[in-house]
Scaffold this active site. Structure first.
Site, PDB file in Angstrom:
ATOM      1  CE  LYS A 189       6.396 -14.712   4.600  1.00  0.00           C
ATOM      2  NZ  LYS A 189       7.198 -14.145   3.577  1.00  0.00           N
ATOM      3  CD  GLU A 264       1.810   1.270   3.210  1.00  0.00           C
ATOM      4  OE1 GLU A 264       0.849   1.541   2.440  1.00  0.00           O
ATOM      5  OE2 GLU A 264       2.937   0.972   2.821  1.00  0.00           O
ATOM      6  CB  CYS A 298       2.172   1.308  -1.577  1.00  0.00           C
ATOM      7  SG  CYS A 298       2.889  -0.173  -0.971  1.00  0.00           S
ATOM      8  CD  GLU A 399      -1.669  -1.606  -5.069  1.00  0.00           C
ATOM      9  OE1 GLU A 399      -2.029  -2.577  -4.401  1.00  0.00           O
ATOM     10  OE2 GLU A 399      -0.902  -0.716  -4.645  1.00  0.00           O
TER      11      GLU A 399
HETATM   12  C1  UN1 Z   1       5.951   1.765  -0.888  1.00  0.00           C
HETATM   13  O1  UN1 Z   1       5.645   2.015  -2.027  1.00  0.00           O
HETATM   14  O2  UN1 Z   1       5.495   0.738  -0.322  1.00  0.00           O
HETATM   15  O3  UN1 Z   1       7.390   7.356  -0.745  1.00  0.00           O
HETATM   16  C2  UN1 Z   1       6.880   2.573  -0.090  1.00  0.00           C
HETATM   17  C3  UN1 Z   1       7.962   6.506  -1.414  1.00  0.00           C
HETATM   18  C4  UN1 Z   1       9.026   5.662  -0.769  1.00  0.00           C
HETATM   19  C5  UN1 Z   1       8.397   4.533  -0.024  1.00  0.00           C
HETATM   20  C6  UN1 Z   1       7.421   3.746  -0.825  1.00  0.00           C
HETATM   21  N1  UN1 Z   1       9.797   6.487   0.124  1.00  0.00           N
HETATM   22  O4  UN1 Z   1       7.685   6.339  -2.581  1.00  0.00           O
END
Ligand code: UN1
Length: 510
Positions: A189, A264, A298, A399
Site C-alpha cells: 500500500k 521504521e 527520517c 520531529e
Molecule cells: C528515510 O529518510 O526514510 O540515508 C530514508 C538516507 C537515505 C534513506 C532515507 N538513503 O538518507
C-alpha cells in the site's frame, strides 16, 4: 494482461491518466468505484495521475492472490527468483530518468535527489539479486554421531508493506526485493501522495516476468484499508515506514495477531560539530542534511549541536548559505530545495516555526511560506534556522519533517553527546571532528542506529543495516542482511543417518 491505465477527462480539454490496482497479475479498478488525485506539490494545478481509492474487498482480493501465488513462488529456486529481480533492476536502470521525473512531479524533491531515490532502488535490486545465491544458514556439527545439523531460511508467506512518500521508490524496494527473493508474496500500500513511483517500480517487476500474484498493489487511504490489511488472517508480516503514531497502531494490531512487524519510524537526528572540526565541510554537510529533501527524511539533520568555540562562526556562515538556497520546482536542475509534500505538512512546518518563536528560540532566517509568483500554486517555504535552542524545547524534541533546523550550544564532547541522546528517537547521528579519539567515543556513545563521522546524518547505503533505537523502531533493520532476517523464518533441520534412535542430551557417546 489488461492495460495498466485509462485516460479520464478532468475538465475543459484536459485529461489525466487513471492508474489501476495490480492484483493477481492484472491491472484492475477498485471495487469501490472511488478514486483520488495525485497532485504535484510544486504546482497543485497539475494532476500527476488518478488512483484507485480501494476498500476492504480490494485488500482481500490482493491478499487472496498473494496467498495463492505463495504456493508456487516459495518453491521457485531462490537463484531463479533473483534473476527476475536482476531483470527488473536492469529495466529500472533503463527507465531511471522517466521514473525520476515522475517522482519529482508527485513528490516535489529535486530531480538530482529523485535520481538518487531510483538509484537506491537499483542498488537494492542488484544487492538482493545476489542474495538469491547466498541466504546462508549455519551448518554445524551434531553432538551425536552419524547425524547432520543445519538451519535453513524459509519464507513467511504473505507480507504487507506500508510505504511512505518521502522515498517513494527506494523504501518500497527495501521491502519488496528482499521479501520476494526470500520466496514471500506481497501486498503493498503506497503512500497516497506518491503512488505513481510504486506503480513504476512494480511495473518493472511485472515487465521482468514476475509471476502473477507475487506482488500486488492496493492504493488508497490508510484510514480505509489499513484495518483490512492488518486484520486479514492470511497476512504473516507487516513492514511499515512512517510516523511513530502510525507505528504504534500497526505495532499493536500486529501484536494482537502475533505477526512479524517491522517499524521504521521517526527521528530527530543530531549533528555534533566540535571546535576542531573542518568548518567548511561541516557547513556543507549541515545544509545538505537539514535542507536536502526539504528536511523530509527520517534521517534529516534536525539538531545541530555546536561546541561553543565555533558556535558564532558556524551559525553566521550556515545562515548565510541557507538564505542563498534556491527554492522551487524540483524539475529545474538549478533548484536546491523543493516544496513540502502537501498542505498538511506545510502547515505543520509553519506551526513549528511559531512554536519555536514562542519558546524564545532565536529565528535566524526563514520561517515564512513562499506563495507569490512562481510559488503561488505550491507548498513552498523558506529554509529556516533557529539559534540558541535549548535541549528541552519542543523544536529540539519533536520531529518536524520539514526544512527547520535547530542550533544548540554545547560545552564539550560529553555535553554534546548528552544533548544528542536526550531524545526519544535514535535513528541517525553525526559528528564532525578531526580528533580520532573523540570520533571513536561518539561512535560508541551516540544512541542511534547509524553514526556518521565527518558526514551529515543522511546518506545510508543499502547494504548495511538501516534502522534505529528507542522510539525510532522496534529493533528490526532494513537494508543488507537485516532485511533477509526479517523476511525469513529459521528452520533447523536434523538428519539422523545412524539407523538407530539417538537421544539428544541423554546418549553421550565418547
Ligand atoms: C528515510 O529518510 O526514510 O540515508 C530514508 C538516507 C537515505 C534513506 C532515507 N538513503 O538518507
Amino acid at each position: 494482461m489488461a492495460t495498466d491505465t485509462l485516460t479520464a477527462s478532468i475538465g475543459t480539454g484536459s485529461s489525466a491518466r487513471v492508474y489501476k490496482n495490480f492484483i493477481d497479475g492484472e491491472w484492475v479498478e477498485s471495487r469501490t468505484g472511488d478514486m483520488f488525485e495525485d497532485r504535484n506539490p510544486a504546482d497543485t494545478r497539475e494532476i500527476v495521475g488518478i488512483f484507485q481509492k480501494s476498500g476492504k474487498e480490494d485488500v482481500d482480493a490482493a491478499v487472496d492472490a498473494a496467498k495463492r501465488a505463495f504456493k508456487k513462488w516459495r518453491l521457485v529456486p531462490a537463484p531463479r527468483r533473483a534473476e527476475i529481480i536482476y531483470r527488473a533492476t536492469e529495466i529500472l536502470m533503463e527507465r531511471k530518468e522517466e521514473c525520476s521525473r515522475d517522482m519529482t512531479r508527485e513528490m516535489g524533491k529535486v530531480i538530482k535527489e529523485t535520481r538518487g531515490d531510483v538509484q537506491e532502488a537499483i542498488d537494492t535490486g542488484y544487492y538482493m539479486a545476489g542474495e538469491g545465491r547466498r541466504m546462508f544458514g549455519p551448518t554445524v556439527p551434531s553432538e551425536l554421531p552419524n547425524k547432520f545439523a543445519m538451519a535453513v531460511r524459509q519464507p513467511l508467506g504473505v507480507c504487507v508493506m506500508i510505504t511512505p512518500w518521502n522515498f517513494p521508490m527506494a523504501i518500497p524496494s527495501w521491502k519488496l526485493f528482499p521479501a520476494i527473493v526470500a520466496g514471500n508474496t506481497c501486498v503493498i500500500k503506497p503512500a497516497q501522495d506518491t503512488p505513481l513511483s510504486v506503480f513504476n517500480f512494480v511495473r518493472a517487476l511485472a515487465d521482468a516476468g514476475l509471476p502473477k500474484g507475487v506482488v500486488n498493489i492496493v492504493t488508497g487511504f490508510g484510514s480505509r484499508i489499513g484495518g483490512p490489511l492488518l486484520d486479514n488472517p492470511e497476512v504473516r508480516a507487516v513492514s511499515l515506514t512512517g510516523s511513530t503514531d502510525v507505528g504504534r497502531i500497526v505495532g499493536e494490531a500486529a501484536a494482537k495477531s502475533f505477526i512479524r512487524c517491522s517499524l521504521e519510524l521517526g527521528g530527530k537526528n543530531p549533528m555534533i560539530v566540535l571546535d576542531d572540526a573542518n568548518l567548511d565541510l561541516a557547513i556543507d554537510g549541515a545544509l545538505w542534511g537539514a535542507f536536502g529533501t526539504t528536511g523530509q527524511r527520517c534521517t534529516a539533520t534536525s539538531r545541530i549541536i555546536l561546541q561553543k568555540g565555533i558556535y558564532e562562526e558556524f551559525t553566521q556562515r550556515l545562515v548565510e548559505r541557507a538564505k542563498a538556497l534556491k527554492v522551487g520546482n524540483g524539475l529545474d536542475e538549478t533548484v536546491d530545495m523543493g516544496p513540502a509534500i502537501n498542505e498538511g505538512q506545510l502547515k505543520t512546518d509553519l506551526e513549528y516555526v511559531e512554536i519555536g518563536k514562542n519558546e524564545s528560540a532565536k529565528m535566524l532566517c526563514g520561517g515564512n511560506r513562499l506563495d507569490s509568483g512562481s510559488y503561488a500554486h505550491g507548498w513552498f517555504m523558506q529554509p529556516t534556522v533557529f539559534g540558541d535552542v535549548d535541549r528541552k524545547m519542543r523544536i529540539a524534541q519533536e520531529e518536524i519533517f520539514g526544512p527547520v533546523v535547530s542550533l544548540l550550544p554545547a560545552d564539550d564532547l560529553d555535553d554534546a553527546i548528552e544533548i544528542a541522546n536526550n531524545i526519544k528517537y535514535g535513528l541517525s547521528s553525526a559528528i564532525y571532528t578531526r580528533d580520532v579519539n573523540k570520533a571513536f567515543a561518539a561512535m560508541r556513545d551516540l544512541e542511534a542506529g547509524i553514526t556518521y563521522i565527518n558526514a551529515p546524518t543522511i546518506g545510508a547505503e543499502v547494504h548495511l543495516p538501516f534502522g534505529g533505537v528507542k522510539q525510532t523502531g522496534n529493533g528490526h533493520r532494513e537494508g543488507g542482511l537485516g532485511a533477509i532476517d526479517f523476511y525469513t523464518e529459521w528452520k533447523s533441520v536434523y538428519v539422523d543417518y545412524s539407523d538407530k534412535l539417538q537421544k539428544a542430551q541423554i546418549d553421550r557417546p565418547e
